[in-house]
Structures are given as C-alpha cells and as structure tokens.
Motif scaffolding. Structure first.
Motif, mmCIF file in Angstrom:
data_model
loop_
_atom_site.group_PDB
_atom_site.id
_atom_site.type_symbol
_atom_site.label_atom_id
_atom_site.label_comp_id
_atom_site.label_asym_id
_atom_site.label_seq_id
_atom_site.Cartn_x
_atom_site.Cartn_y
_atom_site.Cartn_z
ATOM 1 N N SER A 22 -9.031 0.863 -4.903
ATOM 2 C CA SER A 22 -9.108 0.059 -3.687
ATOM 3 C C SER A 22 -10.447 -0.661 -3.698
ATOM 4 O O SER A 22 -11.428 -0.150 -4.232
ATOM 5 N N GLU A 81 0.826 -1.209 0.000
ATOM 6 C CA GLU A 81 0.000 0.000 0.000
ATOM 7 C C GLU A 81 0.860 1.260 0.000
ATOM 8 O O GLU A 81 0.580 2.226 -0.700
ATOM 9 N N TYR A 137 -11.653 1.798 6.969
ATOM 10 C CA TYR A 137 -10.463 0.982 7.254
ATOM 11 C C TYR A 137 -9.618 0.799 5.996
ATOM 12 O O TYR A 137 -9.049 -0.281 5.807
ATOM 13 N N ALA A 138 -9.522 1.793 5.143
ATOM 14 C CA ALA A 138 -8.869 1.505 3.862
ATOM 15 C C ALA A 138 -7.935 2.625 3.442
ATOM 16 O O ALA A 138 -7.433 3.372 4.279
ATOM 17 N N PRO A 161 -12.993 3.097 0.031
ATOM 18 C CA PRO A 161 -11.644 3.501 0.462
ATOM 19 C C PRO A 161 -11.648 4.240 1.792
ATOM 20 O O PRO A 161 -10.597 4.413 2.408
#
Lengths: 210, 210
Positions: free
Chosen positions: B25, B4, B32-33, B29
């Motif tokens: 993603s 990432e 938790y991204a 997103p």
C-alpha cells in the motif's frame, strides 16, 4: 533529547560556512520535533532559507541562501499504530500532554473538544518524572465523553529492543505502565479489540458486507 | 486505489494456505489505509490473527493462527509536512473530507471542534471529480474560527515526480489547485510563513530567547 538549541546552532553555523549538514532526530523531525526549531533559529538569525524543492526548480543557492530539506521519518504515532494493528483508520488528533511550553488550559480545551467530536486520540508526552498528574486528568476528561470500555493502547519504546505494548480500556488506563517513551492511543466509538489488535472501522463492513 | 477487498481476500487466502504474503500500500498502511481492512476481513472470516510481536514472545503460529505485522510507512501528513517545512510542531488533527463512508454532519462537527480548539489541521481526500463542494464548505467552517490570513499549504503528489507545493491563506484557499492527490494543511494561531516554509511555533522562542 537534550541540548537541541546548541545542536541546531552548530548545524546552522556549519551550513553557513558552506558545509552540507545533517541534523539527526529520532522519529519524524516534522512531528513535535526538531524541524521547527531548526527553521525558527534560521529565521531568528535572519538566514535566508529556501526549501530544496524550490532550489530544484532553478532558485539555487547561488544567491547565498541555505537550502533546507526536511526528510520525513516514521513518527511515534505511526510506529505505535502499526504495533497496535489499525487504530488510526479514521479521523484522529495528536495532543501533547506536556505543559512545559503550553498552558494546561489549552491542552484541556483540546482534549475536551477532540473527545466530544469522537476523534481517535494519540497522546504524546503522557508522563515524565516531573509531570505525573496530566494523564490521569486527561483520562477523566475523556471519560466525560467516551465510554469507559473504549479500547486504549499504550506503546512504549516502539520498535526498540525493549518495546512494550499494552492494550487496556479508558477505565483501566490509570493502571497501565506509562513513561516518557510512551504514546497512548484512545479509540473512537467504532474502535474495538480483535484479539491483541486495536481496530477502528472505516465503514467498509457496512458497504461491502464482509 | 481500487479492488481493495479483492486484494485483501486473495492475501488472506494465500496466508491461510501457509504462504508468507505482503500486502502493498502506498504511504502508511495504518493511516486511513489498508491495515484496517485487512484486519476487518480476518475478523469477518473468523481467522485467528496475532501480532508479530506476540508471536516473537513465544505464542507462535504453531496454534494455526496467522501472524500479522503492520509495517509503518511515511503517511501523506508526514511527507507533506516535510515539504512545507514544519507545520506540525504542535497539536494537530487529521480529518478526511470524504463523505462516502462517513456522514457529512460528523465531518462538519469535527472540523468545527478542531478549528475552535486551535488545532493545526490536515485534510485528507479534500476533493475528487465527484466530491467538489466539501473543501469550500470546510473552508467556510474554519473561517468562523481562524483568521482569514491563517497560512495554508496544499501538497499534491508529495515525493512524486510531479509533486506540487502551494502556500496560500485560508482566505485564498479556494483559488488553489486541489485534487484527489492533495493534502491540505491549515495552520493554528502561531503558524506563520518564513519564506516558502510554513512554521508552527512550539514555544522554544519564548523559552530560549532565540
């Protein structure tokens, strides 16, 4: 926003006659929205409803049951978070401040528990013409556990032509413009402002030494 | 699911050279991204980033700042809820069981607080090859506050060709198949099974006498 029961009843009636029916709802029908009422009313009418994924596995509607598919959408918590930047990078909770169907004592208990446990908090239905004091009471409860400078975002009418984004603090939240179309985001201990964004850390910074 | 930091760095580098860049993603997103990592890394590199809605209001990128737009998507909590029916009709919280970046004590505190306050709970990252005991520990904490027969849904690989939906109870959760692709939904006091659906009541039933 009105006549939900009548609309669901009409949809079930048509579906039971064999029609394919779509019940349309803004946001995500699964978050504080109409998916639940639709299933509740199917149950109350003793309709045998099966999920579409069950039907796809062979249990088709040949038995006379209704196949029901809930199609997810973008809830206000996702639309608002996207406009604010990245407030929901860590554990969060959604709490509705509407005490029309929930006793206020239950709502207070949840506000207190979530603030103590350092959740990011998303407040739905913060205010309406008839409900004007709940948000200020919620702010006071959160002030018992979160710092006054905790970043707060208020998103009103997300993704609509008249959308409005306000970034403030817990201390100043009572000065923000909030109405029925607003969703309020309260940070956790690691939430900070970065320009006009709200940013909640996941911990990458410590791990990767950005 | 890997590299990432490298991907975000490459995206920022290209954007700073004047390119329009999309960082892709899965899910949303903002939950938790990667939205958070992208903004954290902009901040760490002292890049002046402005939300696209600010830019649209006249503060364009003529000042040399990056315009950043987070596009919301369907998070696992919405996709999973849709497949299960309507578990998220009332206040809920999302808690990640991953203790890679969060001390387990913090996670336990949140599980306990949320279970006590009768939230519907959505557990992210319940299990992986390296993290095998956290879900069972979480189940034990919830059993202290929620009835053993509380309905539970486990959705794995939602909306993918190999999706799997399991409906069980808190008491039997340890027998379910759970992996890195799973999201676990734990009901509140009003959540019940209706056929293969999970249904959390909002209170309409009492009000409208369905």
């Amino acid at each position: 926003m009105t006549r939900e029961v009548e609309r669901v009843a009409a949809a079930i009636d048509a579906a039971c006659l064999g029609k394919s029916v779509a019940l349309v709802s803004s946001g995500d029908p699964g978050i504080y929205a109409m998916a639940g009422l639709a299933l509740e009313m199917c149950e109350a009418r003793r309709v045998a409803a099966v999920p579409s994924w069950t039907a796809a596995n062979g249990d088709s509607d040949e038995t006379g049951s209704l196949r029901v598919e809930v199609v997810p959408g973008i809830p206000a918590l996702c639309a608002g978070a996207a406009l604010l930047g990245a407030p929901l990078m860590h554990d969060f909770c959604a709490i509705s401040l509407s005490d029309l169907l929930t006793p206020w004592e239950v709502i207070e208990t949840r506000l207190d528990a979530a603030a103590r446990a350092d959740f990011v908090m998303v407040l739905y239905n913060p205010k309406s013409k008839k409900r004007h004091w709940q948000l200020e009471k919620a702010r006071q409860i959160m002030m018992n556990h979160k710092p006054a400078q905790t970043p707060v975002g208020v998103v009103t009418g997300a993704m609509r032509s008249d959308q409005r984004i306000q970034v403030t603090t817990l201390e100043e939240l009572h000065t923000a413009m909030v109405n029925m179309q607003s969703t309020v985001f309260i940070g956790n201990h690691s939430t900070r402002r970065y320009g006009d964004f709200l940013l909640t850390l996941r911990g990458y910074g410590e791990k990767y030494r950005l």
